[in-house]
Write a protein that holds these residues in place. Structure first.
Motif, mmCIF file in Angstrom:
data_model
loop_
_atom_site.group_PDB
_atom_site.id
_atom_site.type_symbol
_atom_site.label_atom_id
_atom_site.label_comp_id
_atom_site.label_asym_id
_atom_site.label_seq_id
_atom_site.Cartn_x
_atom_site.Cartn_y
_atom_site.Cartn_z
ATOM 1 N N CYS A 55 1.022 -1.226 0.645
ATOM 2 C CA CYS A 55 -0.487 0.083 -0.276
ATOM 3 C C CYS A 55 0.570 1.385 0.233
ATOM 4 O O CYS A 55 2.288 1.248 -0.134
ATOM 5 N N SER A 56 0.371 2.719 0.040
ATOM 6 C CA SER A 56 0.998 3.512 0.328
ATOM 7 C C SER A 56 0.687 4.161 1.778
ATOM 8 O O SER A 56 -0.303 3.694 2.197
ATOM 9 N N GLY A 57 1.878 4.682 2.218
ATOM 10 C CA GLY A 57 1.982 5.244 3.349
ATOM 11 C C GLY A 57 2.805 6.089 3.342
ATOM 12 O O GLY A 57 3.816 6.767 2.910
ATOM 13 N N ILE A 58 2.261 7.117 5.340
ATOM 14 C CA ILE A 58 3.171 8.502 4.920
ATOM 15 C C ILE A 58 3.766 8.797 5.791
ATOM 16 O O ILE A 58 3.489 8.243 6.931
ATOM 17 N N LEU A 59 4.889 9.222 5.388
ATOM 18 C CA LEU A 59 6.190 9.255 6.386
ATOM 19 C C LEU A 59 6.238 9.896 7.474
ATOM 20 O O LEU A 59 5.822 11.218 7.178
ATOM 21 N N ASN A 60 6.356 9.512 8.989
ATOM 22 C CA ASN A 60 6.278 10.631 9.756
ATOM 23 C C ASN A 60 6.721 11.589 10.268
ATOM 24 O O ASN A 60 6.402 12.504 11.567
ATOM 25 N N ALA A 61 8.340 11.483 9.701
ATOM 26 C CA ALA A 61 8.818 11.998 10.252
ATOM 27 C C ALA A 61 9.485 12.415 9.082
ATOM 28 O O ALA A 61 10.430 11.337 8.314
ATOM 29 N N GLU A 62 11.167 12.796 9.004
ATOM 30 C CA GLU A 62 12.132 13.401 7.564
ATOM 31 C C GLU A 62 13.459 12.050 8.382
ATOM 32 O O GLU A 62 13.268 11.898 8.532
ATOM 33 N N TYR A 63 13.383 11.512 6.715
ATOM 34 C CA TYR A 63 14.067 10.461 6.323
ATOM 35 C C TYR A 63 16.139 11.623 6.025
ATOM 36 O O TYR A 63 15.576 11.743 4.814
ATOM 37 N N THR A 64 16.970 11.794 6.755
ATOM 38 C CA THR A 64 17.955 12.257 5.690
ATOM 39 C C THR A 64 18.967 11.861 5.173
ATOM 40 O O THR A 64 20.013 12.083 4.755
ATOM 41 N N LYS A 65 19.334 10.019 5.078
ATOM 42 C CA LYS A 65 20.286 9.158 4.830
ATOM 43 C C LYS A 65 19.692 8.678 3.077
ATOM 44 O O LYS A 65 18.858 8.640 2.956
ATOM 45 N N GLY A 90 6.098 13.546 5.146
ATOM 46 C CA GLY A 90 4.448 13.940 4.806
ATOM 47 C C GLY A 90 4.573 13.051 3.109
ATOM 48 O O GLY A 90 4.137 13.011 2.239
ATOM 49 N N SER A 91 5.803 12.494 2.859
ATOM 50 C CA SER A 91 6.993 11.769 1.263
ATOM 51 C C SER A 91 5.719 10.487 1.621
ATOM 52 O O SER A 91 5.414 9.348 3.050
ATOM 53 N N VAL A 92 4.542 9.812 0.966
ATOM 54 C CA VAL A 92 3.989 8.442 0.167
ATOM 55 C C VAL A 92 5.021 7.813 -0.156
ATOM 56 O O VAL A 92 5.213 7.856 -1.517
ATOM 57 N N LEU A 93 5.334 6.692 0.667
ATOM 58 C CA LEU A 93 5.761 5.547 0.177
ATOM 59 C C LEU A 93 5.494 4.206 -0.036
ATOM 60 O O LEU A 93 4.365 4.350 0.588
#
Length: 409
Positions: free
Chosen positions: A334-344, A398-401
């Motif tokens: 499915c699609s999930g919305i990221l709850n925090a920034e990922y910097t790597k 907020g990215s859709v992953l």
């Protein structure tokens, strides 16, 4: 055709899965007859049909009184109560005009009766007389064969039986069914660094954590473990371990020895196999996850790092085991919305182990524990995996992953 192992040709997750689909027919599961009562979560190998109509008699839908509709033209109507039919009881004659019988939900509706009046709309005048005060639109009778006719399909081929299916089979007294045999699995964990349970901890040595995890993941996915072996990094020991179980297994899963170092014995075995499926994936962790066919047996070489092993199993081995049983993966994509920034950032897509929640009508995903491939602190807690796209840019909140919700969590 893929390049030899020492020229590893990286392919995507979806390309690897397509290769699995194209080659899964090389592992054909046989069928067996088993008691229906022991078939929970087994896969049906042929349609199961109704041996008779169901129900086999007319049944009452409510507690009330069975009678003739023609007696209800003028209300209130007083009828003589000539019997009582509890659930499981018979009635030895047809009803005639002017009569009613007390009946329970599921009870046998006698011949002649064509309506069951609910108890709530009746009144007892005396011990032998019931008065009907309301007209009902429905007859409240389940007719013979209302649910199933003889020959109807009860459970279709390739259905995974669950407790509801067991109930259905029991209702028809189906005592034996044909199911696919469970895929037989051999597990070989490799590594000279591995201790056996109970051994003393020493520098450079670790206990085998991947083997038990793979074993239980296979069992969860309907497989039968026929062999579980732990060996050192030794090509001859590997050959012997494989030869000992090759004719017993539909799938052999190895753990460790798939990289590009001096002791990567699985990589060498893949190179000599009759058909290399893949040996390099455009993903982190687990890019060296390998699959091949050797002597008509499907092999998966998983990474020795716990996080990579876990990820590789769910993306490829679980996928294959379910396909072999004519089923879709239980990992719900499915699609999930990221709850925090990922910097790597990474040149390959990164698969993170995380947790999900339902929030405001969508699925919210986030990391749980560390994301290093050797880190096993989140294997118990992970309820999903999600994909961080490759590239040089950070992945903002907020990215859709792309997300996989994990089963049995």
């Amino acid at each position: 055709m893929y390049k030899p192992v020492d020229q590893r040709n990286a392919i995507t997750i979806d390309e690897a899965r397509k290769v699995i689909i194209d080659n899964i027919n090389s592992v054909e599961l046989k069928t067996e007859k088993i008691p229906a009562q022991k078939a929970n979560h087994r896969i049906i190998a042929e349609d199961v049909t109704a041996p008779h109509d169901f129900p086999t008699f007319r049944r009452s839908g409510y507690d009330g009184f069975a009678m003739l509709q023609s007696d209800l033209k003028n209300l209130p109507a007083n009828l003589k109560v000539v019997g009582d039919i509890p659930a499981g009881a018979d009635f030895d004659r047809p009803l005639v005009s002017g009569e009613a019988v007390r009946i329970m939900t599921g009870g046998y509706v006698p011949d002649g009766a064509d309506i069951v009046v609910m108890l709530e709309t009746t009144k007892m005048i005396d011990n032998n007389t019931v008065q009907i005060t309301e007209i009902q639109k429905k007859d409240n009778i389940t007719q013979i064969g209302d649910y199933f006719k003889k020959g109807d399909i009860l459970l279709a081929k390739d259905t995974e039986i669950n407790p509801g299916g067991i109930s259905l089979l029991s209702a028809f007294d189906v005592q034996e069914i044909s199911v696919y045999k469970k895929p037989t699995i051999g597990i070989i964990t490799t590594g000279s660094e591995l201790l056996n349970p109970g051994e003393k901890i020493v520098n450079g040595k670790i206990f085998n954590s991947n083997g038990p995890m793979i074993r239980e993941l296979c069992r969860e996915n309907g497989a039968e473990i026929v062999s579980y072996t732990q060996i050192k990094d030794d090509p001859e020991a590997l050959k012997k371990a494989i030869n000992d179980i090759l004719d017993k297994c539909d799938v052999i899963i190895t753990d460790g020895g798939v990289s590009v170092g001096d002791f990567d014995i699985i990589a060498d075995l893949a190179k000599s196999s009759e058909k290399l499926l893949f040996n390099k994936l455009e993903m982190r962790p687990g890019s060296v996850t390998t699959a091949f066919i050797y002597d008509k047996t499907l092999f998966f070489g998983l990474s020795g790092n716990p996080g990579a092993c876990f990820t590789g199993f769910y993306l490829y081995v679980e996928y294959a085991l379910r396909l072999m049983q004519h089923q879709a993966s239980r990992c719900l994509e499915c699609s999930g919305i990221l709850n925090a920034e990922y910097t790597k950032t990474n040149m390959y897509d990164r698969i993170l182990r995380g947790q999900y929640t339902f929030k405001d009508g969508h699925i919210e995903i986030g990391r749980v524990g560390g994301d290093a491939s050797g880190n096993l602190n989140n294997l118990q807690r992970a309820t999903c995996m999600f994909e961080i796209p490759r590239g040089k840019n950070i992945t903002p909140e907020g990215s859709v992953l792309r997300t996989w919700l994990l089963p049995f969590k």
